[in-house]
Design an enzyme around this catalytic site. Structure first.
Site, PDB file in Angstrom:
ATOM      1  N   CYS A   2       0.866  -1.173   0.000  1.00 37.58           N
ATOM      2  CA  CYS A   2       0.000   0.000   0.000  1.00 37.58           C
ATOM      3  C   CYS A   2       0.907   1.228   0.000  1.00 37.58           C
ATOM      4  O   CYS A   2       2.108   1.104   0.172  1.00 37.58           O
ATOM      5  CB  CYS A   2      -0.857   0.070   1.256  1.00 37.58           C
ATOM      6  SG  CYS A   2      -1.931  -1.349   1.484  1.00 37.58           S
ATOM      7  N   ARG A  27       1.868   1.185  -6.040  1.00 36.42           N
ATOM      8  CA  ARG A  27       1.890   0.352  -4.843  1.00 36.42           C
ATOM      9  C   ARG A  27       0.525  -0.282  -4.563  1.00 36.42           C
ATOM     10  O   ARG A  27       0.357  -1.022  -3.608  1.00 36.42           O
ATOM     11  CB  ARG A  27       2.325   1.170  -3.625  1.00 36.42           C
ATOM     12  CG  ARG A  27       3.690   1.813  -3.789  1.00 36.42           C
ATOM     13  CD  ARG A  27       4.093   2.579  -2.543  1.00 36.42           C
ATOM     14  NE  ARG A  27       4.255   1.714  -1.406  1.00 36.42           N
ATOM     15  CZ  ARG A  27       5.370   1.078  -1.097  1.00 36.42           C
ATOM     16  NH1 ARG A  27       6.425   1.206  -1.855  1.00 36.42           N
ATOM     17  NH2 ARG A  27       5.436   0.322  -0.033  1.00 36.42           N
ATOM     18  N   TRP A  71      -3.842  -1.848  -1.615  1.00 32.57           N
ATOM     19  CA  TRP A  71      -3.844  -3.094  -2.390  1.00 32.57           C
ATOM     20  C   TRP A  71      -4.179  -4.159  -1.371  1.00 32.57           C
ATOM     21  O   TRP A  71      -3.370  -4.511  -0.522  1.00 32.57           O
ATOM     22  CB  TRP A  71      -2.470  -3.303  -3.026  1.00 32.57           C
ATOM     23  CG  TRP A  71      -2.394  -4.453  -3.985  1.00 32.57           C
ATOM     24  CD1 TRP A  71      -1.766  -5.653  -3.777  1.00 32.57           C
ATOM     25  CD2 TRP A  71      -2.922  -4.525  -5.304  1.00 32.57           C
ATOM     26  NE1 TRP A  71      -1.896  -6.446  -4.889  1.00 32.57           N
ATOM     27  CE2 TRP A  71      -2.591  -5.790  -5.838  1.00 32.57           C
ATOM     28  CE3 TRP A  71      -3.662  -3.639  -6.094  1.00 32.57           C
ATOM     29  CZ2 TRP A  71      -2.964  -6.195  -7.125  1.00 32.57           C
ATOM     30  CZ3 TRP A  71      -4.029  -4.039  -7.374  1.00 32.57           C
ATOM     31  CH2 TRP A  71      -3.682  -5.297  -7.874  1.00 32.57           C
ATOM     32  N   ASN A  97       0.647   1.004   6.082  1.00 32.59           N
ATOM     33  CA  ASN A  97       1.100   0.093   5.041  1.00 32.59           C
ATOM     34  C   ASN A  97       1.827  -1.031   5.752  1.00 32.59           C
ATOM     35  O   ASN A  97       2.782  -0.787   6.474  1.00 32.59           O
ATOM     36  CB  ASN A  97       2.048   0.839   4.089  1.00 32.59           C
ATOM     37  CG  ASN A  97       2.821  -0.099   3.180  1.00 32.59           C
ATOM     38  OD1 ASN A  97       2.327  -1.166   2.821  1.00 32.59           O
ATOM     39  ND2 ASN A  97       4.028   0.290   2.822  1.00 32.59           N
ATOM     40  N   GLY A  98       1.338  -2.266   5.578  1.00 38.59           N
ATOM     41  CA  GLY A  98       1.990  -3.394   6.243  1.00 38.59           C
ATOM     42  C   GLY A  98       0.954  -4.393   6.701  1.00 38.59           C
ATOM     43  O   GLY A  98      -0.199  -4.343   6.272  1.00 38.59           O
ATOM     44  N   GLU A 469      -5.840 -10.214 -30.421  1.00 39.68           N
ATOM     45  CA  GLU A 469      -5.194  -9.486 -29.329  1.00 39.68           C
ATOM     46  C   GLU A 469      -4.067  -8.609 -29.889  1.00 39.68           C
ATOM     47  O   GLU A 469      -3.894  -7.465 -29.465  1.00 39.68           O
ATOM     48  CB  GLU A 469      -4.670 -10.481 -28.283  1.00 39.68           C
ATOM     49  CG  GLU A 469      -3.826  -9.896 -27.155  1.00 39.68           C
ATOM     50  CD  GLU A 469      -4.565  -8.937 -26.233  1.00 39.68           C
ATOM     51  OE1 GLU A 469      -5.800  -8.829 -26.351  1.00 39.68           O
ATOM     52  OE2 GLU A 469      -3.903  -8.273 -25.415  1.00 39.68           O
ATOM     53  N   LYS A 473      -3.801  -4.592 -29.428  1.00 39.19           N
ATOM     54  CA  LYS A 473      -2.632  -3.903 -28.880  1.00 39.19           C
ATOM     55  C   LYS A 473      -2.188  -2.788 -29.815  1.00 39.19           C
ATOM     56  O   LYS A 473      -1.908  -1.671 -29.393  1.00 39.19           O
ATOM     57  CB  LYS A 473      -1.453  -4.873 -28.671  1.00 39.19           C
ATOM     58  CG  LYS A 473      -1.582  -5.839 -27.526  1.00 39.19           C
ATOM     59  CD  LYS A 473      -1.256  -5.246 -26.182  1.00 39.19           C
ATOM     60  CE  LYS A 473      -2.470  -4.815 -25.425  1.00 39.19           C
ATOM     61  NZ  LYS A 473      -3.457  -5.762 -24.996  1.00 39.19           N
ATOM     62  N   GLU A 476      -4.708   0.147 -29.840  1.00 38.44           N
ATOM     63  CA  GLU A 476      -4.720   0.854 -28.552  1.00 38.44           C
ATOM     64  C   GLU A 476      -3.599   1.869 -28.437  1.00 38.44           C
ATOM     65  O   GLU A 476      -3.815   2.991 -28.005  1.00 38.44           O
ATOM     66  CB  GLU A 476      -4.506  -0.145 -27.405  1.00 38.44           C
ATOM     67  CG  GLU A 476      -5.709  -0.819 -26.875  1.00 38.44           C
ATOM     68  CD  GLU A 476      -5.384  -1.649 -25.634  1.00 38.44           C
ATOM     69  OE1 GLU A 476      -6.024  -1.412 -24.628  1.00 38.44           O
ATOM     70  OE2 GLU A 476      -4.500  -2.531 -25.692  1.00 38.44           O
ATOM     71  N   HIS A 492     -13.583 -14.029 -47.637  1.00 39.04           N
ATOM     72  CA  HIS A 492     -15.016 -13.709 -47.604  1.00 39.04           C
ATOM     73  C   HIS A 492     -15.235 -12.209 -47.435  1.00 39.04           C
ATOM     74  O   HIS A 492     -16.211 -11.794 -46.833  1.00 39.04           O
ATOM     75  CB  HIS A 492     -15.708 -14.484 -46.493  1.00 39.04           C
ATOM     76  CG  HIS A 492     -15.628 -15.958 -46.669  1.00 39.04           C
ATOM     77  ND1 HIS A 492     -16.323 -16.626 -47.655  1.00 39.04           N
ATOM     78  CD2 HIS A 492     -14.902 -16.912 -46.026  1.00 39.04           C
ATOM     79  CE1 HIS A 492     -16.042 -17.920 -47.600  1.00 39.04           C
ATOM     80  NE2 HIS A 492     -15.162 -18.117 -46.612  1.00 39.04           N
ATOM     81  N   LYS A 591      -7.642   2.276 -17.496  1.00 41.66           N
ATOM     82  CA  LYS A 591      -7.151   0.937 -17.160  1.00 41.66           C
ATOM     83  C   LYS A 591      -8.285  -0.055 -16.896  1.00 41.66           C
ATOM     84  O   LYS A 591      -8.374  -1.082 -17.531  1.00 41.66           O
ATOM     85  CB  LYS A 591      -6.233   1.039 -15.951  1.00 41.66           C
ATOM     86  CG  LYS A 591      -5.618  -0.263 -15.534  1.00 41.66           C
ATOM     87  CD  LYS A 591      -4.492  -0.651 -16.456  1.00 41.66           C
ATOM     88  CE  LYS A 591      -4.198  -2.130 -16.338  1.00 41.66           C
ATOM     89  NZ  LYS A 591      -3.509  -2.635 -17.498  1.00 41.66           N
TER      90      LYS A 591
END
Lengths: 596, 396
Positions: A2, A27, A71, A97-98, A469, A473, A476, A492, A591
């Protein structure tokens, strides 16, 4: 992991906290929050990334504050579990954090004494401990509290009526930034570089008392420590990208390690695990959006070939509005963030239709994990570049593992075959490594695409979705119009669009579709389109009929999407770089997509 | 204080183990050499680290990233062509102010090395140690604690005190080195040799651990020195009837099947599948995601990540790089051998095979002691190998 930040000085704290938190997003980014002190301590929290918090946060006034980006490790990502936490009286706010290992005992003790908890986190015990030990001296209360905890921490605490921040650390990073008439604290120096390059690193067992005019440093028993500030001479961007030019390239190069980590313990789980134990199903449906849908398409070939049961596919946004059929397949839902709104809705729909559900996601405790029966986690870690790279590759690895598990529980995979499939996975990091070692060849080959307005990507069988894919990419990040096609579909329609200005990227490995692919490539070449082919290394027959050739290691065709995808990622990356595109932040894209 | 680690070199004498990794990333005790250096610096409270990278730099950058995982702050400077250590050091110049430590990224060191240098504190100083083979290093001559001469790889014996390539410098010295470098002294040793008349340079002696890995077979020796000599840490699943003796570490997610016999010091990584009935003897490191099949014998060897070893194999004094796949019944017995690297000949008393990454080996292959098999080779069933094999050889 975090990230924490703190500010005390003359400016409005909220803006500085938000900016600093954004720098710490690497993080973690599943929820975030901040506390700002004016007369009272005011708290704002939200799920999701910092930008989400930025949108939802009210205009809090005040010049002292702390912030956090999370996180999840203990307690799912939710608004309740986001930091900062207040004690019962609202006098203290804390970010952490921890991991507090003995939080359960402490919580029981504090609850017995009447403290009220509002979250499932380990962190919340800290702020209640401080309340418990407070007798007018916050420093002493923090010291006493930290003596009680086992685990790791970097914390920052503010107190109502004080302009000081108390920050302490054990085994998690913490740095104090020195400004003029203002001071800062953060998990990482990158959060502070917009404001100061003069910093003091706090060491294990030490704590700092930070006020607008100065910083005092103490050891765990309260003895003063003196330490000369250090000057930081690098810039924000350099530090976070660890020497790489873009996050995307950094993440592409992290893939061998991500695959490696994904296999640790999970290979054993194919035979010894509990996933899909005693579950009856005779078909599978895989659901996803964007790159996750492409992973799903590859998953269809994987599961059909390993488990010999029919697999169907749906886009999340379509499945939820379709009419249920009578079959009840095992439904596999793929979402990197676990928060994709369409996929969440699809998960609910599948449950409603009575299907067994399995989610493949990268974020522990994300919403989707609560909407499904079983979860398989990919181990990509936080991904910053908008273009999915390591998260996609780890989704493929997850599908191989799940496919083998299904084959094992359905008894369609013999011991010998399973063993050789497991070996194929074991050497997958090596195959990707081999592709990365040849990056210069891909960089050179990207010349073929740089000036194109349209590009076609063609493939067959398991590499048809891989080419989709690849096309995704390219569009994007390089803004070149790219379309993926099943090679057999070319005649076709799209063949009419081919000319000498429209390059075609073709995958052509030596599987049972090789001959057909070769003739498709000849058709394309006959229309004068420049062809870039990707095949097994040393394939002279293929090299002879194409303009550019990129080789991948000779893997079992079922596993070829992995090295092939990495080639296509590098191809998109180098094309975009030569075109000067903003690779990590393509226009109009975010994202994770949490709108429908 | 900051530190510069020079990690741009390839380590050609270690081929094939440097085929896709730079020498500083060579795993010893399942961790890259470079990580030992970072740990030694961090435990001396030097956390601002600049790594000068070049050959296969992405391997270093994606492993260490910004250093947070190692409690350090790592930045990267680039030396695209590896033409000398002075040139590499100057590449990091814009990160440096004040005093700083310089280290070579390919020597295994402990924290004593760094603390000895710091406690002495004289600037500029060079950390020196005694060596049995001084002719491979920069040999220094001393008067008291001042250096009177330094000669790189002397052909005649001038002494056995060598420079470890660990320095304490300041910005002034950096400028002086830059001037000498521009005058053609591309190595730090040469630059210092040129500066000796104009400037006092001090030597600091150390008894700390400073180990150089020069040739492939050194990996076995150095690995043995790095493995812990006490305690057991057993994670993962150990089935019934497994014997584990002595210092053994087994990583999470690893499964040790019945009838396996492990005699430490042995280090086994995460996610491995070992047994049933495998014997592992001292001093052996096995990486992550390794499969070892029944009735295989492993002794005094280093097996890196993602390796599959079939049943009935015998591996002694052997190094197997990442991604190697062995069908079954590979024999790498140890014995006396002569090896040739560059133009040097070596007589080795106890050596098995050195096998490069991603090599695929069929069943019933016998590899003679001292054989070096390149990266990416394909060896068919029943072959006998000896001598040196180039990368990507196909042997039928």
């Amino acid at each position: 992991m975090c990230g924490i930040v703190g500010y005390t000085g003359p400016r409005e704290a909220i803006e500085i906290l938000l900016d600093a938190l954004k720098r710490l997003e690497y993080r973690g980014y599943d929820s975030a929050g901040l506390a700002v002190l004016e007369n009272d301590i005011q708290i704002a929290k939200d799920r999701g990334e910092i930008s989400q918090l930025e949108k939802s946060v009210p205009k809090l006034r005040g010049t002292v504050g702390i912030g956090h980006t999370r996180w999840a490790t203990c307690g799912k990502p939710s608004k309740e579990n986001a930091h900062p936490f207040l004690d019962c009286s609202g006098n203290f706010a804390l970010v952490h954090n921890g991991i507090i290992e003995n939080h359960r005992e402490l919580r029981r003790e504090l609850e017995a004494e009447g403290h009220l908890f509002t979250s499932e986190t380990d962190t919340e015990v800290l702020v209640h401990l401080i309340e418990k030990y407070y007798d007018g001296n916050i420093e002493k209360a923090v010291r006493e509290s930290l003596k009680r905890v086992k685990g790791t921490y970097a914390i920052a605490v503010i107190e109502k009526g004080s302009r000081e921040i108390i920050a302490a650390r054990k085994e998690n990073p913490l740095v104090v930034g020195l400004g003029v008439g203002e001071n800062f604290v953060a998990s990482d120096v990158t959060a502070l570089l917009n404001y100061t390059n003069k910093v003091i690193y706090v060491m294990d067992g030490e704590y700092a008392v930070i006020s607008p005019i100065g910083v005092r440093l103490y050891d765990s028993s309260g003895n003063v420590i003196s330490r000369t500030p250090s000057l930081v001479t690098w810039t924000i961007e350099d530090a976070q990208r660890g020497g790489f030019e873009h996050y995307m390239l950094k993440e592409i190069f992290e893939q061998p390690a991500s695959i490696h980590n994904s296999l640790l313990g999970t290979l054993d789980g194919i035979e010894e695990g509990e996933l899909l134990q005693n579950v009856n199903f005779d078909s599978v449906k895989i659901i996803g959006c964007g790159s996750s849908y492409h992973a799903a398409m590859v998953g269809k070939y994987i599961i059909e070939s390993l488990a010999h049961i029919p697999v169907t596919l749906e886009l999340s946004s379509e499945y939820r509005y379709s009419h249920g059929t009578r079959e009840s397949p095992l439904v596999i839902l793929i979402s990197q963030s676990g928060e994709t709104a369409d996929t969440l809705a699809a998960a609910r729909e599948a449950r409603k239709r009575g299907c067994r559900t399995l989610a493949i996601t990268n974020v522990v405790g994300s919403t989707i994990t609560r909407e499904v029966d079983e979860v398989f986690y990919t181990k990509a870690g936080p991904e910053i570049g908008v273009a999915a790279t390591k998260s996609y590759i780890t989704q493929l690895i997850a599908l191989y593992l799940v496919g083998m598990r299904i084959g094992y529980v359905q008894r369609t995979l013999s011991h010998e075959l399973l063993r050789s499939m497991k070996d194929q996975l074991r050497i997958m990091p090596r195959q990707v490594n081999a592709v990365l070692d040849n990056k210069e060849i891909v960089e050179e080959a990207s010349d073929l695409l740089v000036n194109a307005r349209n590009v076609f990507f063609i493939g067959r069988n398991i590499n048809y979705p891989t080419m989709l894919e690849g096309a995704l990419k390219l569009k994007e990040i390089s803004y070149i119009h790219a379309e993926g096609y099943a090679a057999g579909e070319l005649k076709h329609g799209p063949l009419a669009l081919l000319d000498e200005n429209t390059p075609v990227v073709a995958s052509c490995i030596r599987d049972h579709t090789y001959e057909k692919m070769m003739s498709n490539i000849s058709e394309v070449a006959a229309r004068d389109s420049p062809v870039l082919a990707i095949g097994y290394e040393g394939d002279r027959d293929l090299m002879a009929i194409v303009d550019r050739f990129i080789g991948i290691p000779k893997v079992n065709p079922l596993f070829s999407p992995v090295p092939l995808t990495v080639v296509l990622q590098l191809l998109a990356y180098y094309t975009a770089r030569k075109r000067g595109c903003p690779i990590d932040k393509p226009r109009n894209l975010a994202k994770s997509v949490t709108v429908e | 204080m900051k530190a510069v680690i020079l990690a741009a070199g390839e380590g050609m004498r270690l081929r094939p183990f440097t085929y896709s990794r730079p020498k500083p990333m060579l795993p010893i005790g399942n961790r890259p050499i470079l990580e030992y250096i970072v740990d030694a610096l961090v435990s001396n409270d030097i956390k601002d680290i600049i790594m000068v990278v070049g050959y296969k730099k992405e391997k270093i950058m994606s492993y260490f990233q910004d250093g947070a995982r190692f409690d350090a702050r790592i930045s990267y400077a680039f030396q695209e062509k590896q033409i000398g250590t002075a040139h590499a050091l100057i590449a990091a110049k814009h990160f440096l102010d004040d005093n700083f430590v310089v280290l070579a990224g390919d020597n295994l060191i402990d924290s004593r090395i760094v603390s000895d240098l710091l406690h002495n504190g004289r600037i500029p100083s060079i950390l020196v140690t005694e060596s049995d083979i001084p002719s491979k290093y920069g040999v220094v001559q001393l008067e008291g604690n001042k250096i009177t001469s330094i000669v790189e790889k002397p052909e005649v014996m001038v002494g056995n005190i060598i420079s470890t390539g660990v320095y304490l410098f300041n910005h002034e010295i950096l400028n002086a080195i830059e001037i000498e470098m521009c005058a053609g002294a591309l190595g730090i040793t040469n630059a210092i040799q040129k500066m000796l008349g104009k400037q006092d340079i001090y030597a600091v002696k150390t008894d700390g651990k400073w180990i150089d890995v020069v040739y492939p077979w050194d990996i076995i020796k150095v690995n043995a020195m790095a493995l812990s000599s006490e305690g057991q840490t057993i994670s993962g699943v150990v089935e019934d009837n497994v014997m584990i003796k002595g210092p053994v570490v087994i990583g999470a997610g690893t499964r040790i099947r019945s009838g396996t016999y492990i005699n430490g010091p042995v280090l086994i990584g995460e996610g491995c599948e070992i047994g049933p009935h495998v014997s592992i003897f001292p001093t052996t490191s096995i990486g992550n995601n390794v499969r070892i099949d029944p009735y295989t014998y492993v002794s005094n060897s280093v097996i890196m990540n993602n390796v599959c070893i079939g049943s009935h194999s015998h591996l002694s004094h052997t190094v197997i790089d990442e991604g190697v796949m062995i069908a079954s019944s590979l024999s790498c017995v140890c014995g006396q051998a002569f090896a040739k690297i560059d133009d040097d000949f070596f007589k080795l008393d106890n050596i098995g095979a050195m096998i490069g990454e991603d090599t695929i080996i069929g069943s019933h292959v016998a590899i003679a002691p001292g054989t070096i098999v390149g990266a990416g080779c394909r060896i068919s069933d029943g072959v006998r190998l000896s001598g040196n094999l180039e990368n990507k050889c196909v042997v039928v």
